[in-house]
Design a protein around this motif. Structure first.
Motif, PDB file in Angstrom:
ATOM      1  N   PRO A   1       9.052   8.815  12.407  1.00 11.95           N
ATOM      2  CA  PRO A   1       8.318   9.372  11.265  1.00 11.95           C
ATOM      3  C   PRO A   1       9.082   9.146   9.964  1.00 11.95           C
ATOM      4  N   ALA A   2       8.350   8.807   8.909  1.00  8.40           N
ATOM      5  CA  ALA A   2       8.963   8.556   7.607  1.00  8.40           C
ATOM      6  C   ALA A   2       8.388   9.467   6.529  1.00  8.40           C
TER       7      ALA A   2
ATOM      8  N   ASP B   1       9.259  10.470   2.840  1.00  8.93           N
ATOM      9  CA  ASP B   1      10.378  11.372   2.568  1.00  8.93           C
ATOM     10  C   ASP B   1      11.365  10.769   1.574  1.00  8.93           C
ATOM     11  N   ASP B   2      11.457   9.435   1.540  1.00 10.45           N
ATOM     12  CA  ASP B   2      12.399   8.718   0.688  1.00 10.45           C
ATOM     13  C   ASP B   2      11.648   7.665  -0.127  1.00 10.45           C
ATOM     14  N   PRO B   3      12.302   7.054  -1.110  1.00 12.78           N
ATOM     15  CA  PRO B   3      11.633   5.991  -1.868  1.00 12.78           C
ATOM     16  C   PRO B   3      11.196   4.832  -0.956  1.00 12.78           C
TER      17      PRO B   3
ATOM     18  N   MET C   1       0.798  -1.221   0.000  1.00  9.71           N
ATOM     19  CA  MET C   1       0.000   0.000   0.000  1.00  9.71           C
ATOM     20  C   MET C   1       0.838   1.283   0.000  1.00  9.71           C
ATOM     21  N   VAL C   2       1.816   1.395   0.886  1.00  9.79           N
ATOM     22  CA  VAL C   2       2.599   2.631   0.977  1.00  9.79           C
ATOM     23  C   VAL C   2       3.366   2.883  -0.325  1.00  9.79           C
ATOM     24  N   ARG C   3       3.983   1.854  -0.860  1.00  8.04           N
ATOM     25  CA  ARG C   3       4.749   2.006  -2.101  1.00  8.04           C
ATOM     26  C   ARG C   3       3.834   2.359  -3.274  1.00  8.04           C
ATOM     27  N   ASP C   4       2.693   1.696  -3.359  1.00  8.74           N
ATOM     28  CA  ASP C   4       1.782   1.966  -4.470  1.00  8.74           C
ATOM     29  C   ASP C   4       1.203   3.374  -4.385  1.00  8.74           C
ATOM     30  N   ALA C   5       0.988   3.865  -3.183  1.00  9.11           N
ATOM     31  CA  ALA C   5       0.551   5.260  -3.033  1.00  9.11           C
ATOM     32  C   ALA C   5       1.640   6.197  -3.536  1.00  9.11           C
TER      33      ALA C   5
END
Length: 195
Positions: free
Chosen positions: A171-172, A101-103, A83-87
């Protein structure tokens, strides 16, 4: 209270628990928060509810009190990963692409934690205990799956619960409103000693 980690290989051992968890997710996210999510027969689900995921559940018998989903960051199902990557890749219109903040990482020791909820109707006097049980079982389950880190888009109040259990959460990404609720991506370290 019981804690169970569900998978496609053990659904048959837990009766209606998985369906009840998807129904509790529907009541939480679709009925309660008005999120526009896929659903059928009163159950909320999406493209990440696959055999690659695991579902952590706090329950009393078949009554689901709380839950969340764990998905490996190495997961693939069609064009989707986690989910996070696809967003971040712009595949999910309901979540801003600048959530990290980063890939987004892809590694066998990092798992995605999402769809965290405490079910409606959970009594006030046990709600905090349910939250702590969920967080603790999430960490134990993730460790058993080989994870040393979780990444998740979670409500911003979650780190307070984590601190009580000795779980480090960093936090990311930025704070953002999703469905009217303040969320933020966090890295959850499993290296810390849990109380």
């Amino acid at each position: 209270m019981q804690m169970t980690t569900l998978s496609f290989t053990n659904f048959h051992q837990h009766g209606p628990l998985f369906a009840n968890m998807l129904k509790a997710r529907h009541r939480t996210f679709v009925d309660g928060m008005n999120w526009d999510l896929p659903s059928a027969d009163g159950m909320e689900f999406d493209q990440y509810d696959t055999a690659q995921s695991r579902w952590v559940c706090v329950h009393q018998g078949d009554r689901v009190l709380a839950g969340l989903r764990l998905t490996p960051t190495t997961a693939r199902c069609g064009v989707y990963s986690y989910m996070v990557r696809d967003a971040q890749r712009g595949l999910l219109s309901s979540i801003p692409a600048n959530l990290l903040d980063d890939p987004a990482p892809i590694a066998p020791h990092i798992w995605d934690a999402n769809r965290l909820f405490v079910a409606e109707g959970v009594e006030t006097d046990i709600r905090h205990q349910v939250q702590l049980l969920l967080m603790g079982h999430m960490v134990r389950s993730a460790r058993a799956l080989g994870a040393s880190t979780l990444i998740g888009l979670l409500p911003i109040a979650i780190p307070r619960l984590g601190r009580r259990l000795g779980i480090d959460m960093e936090p990311a990404g930025p704070v953002m409103k999703i469905g009217g609720v303040a969320h933020r991506c966090f890295f959850v370290s499993m290296a810390s000693k849990m109380h």
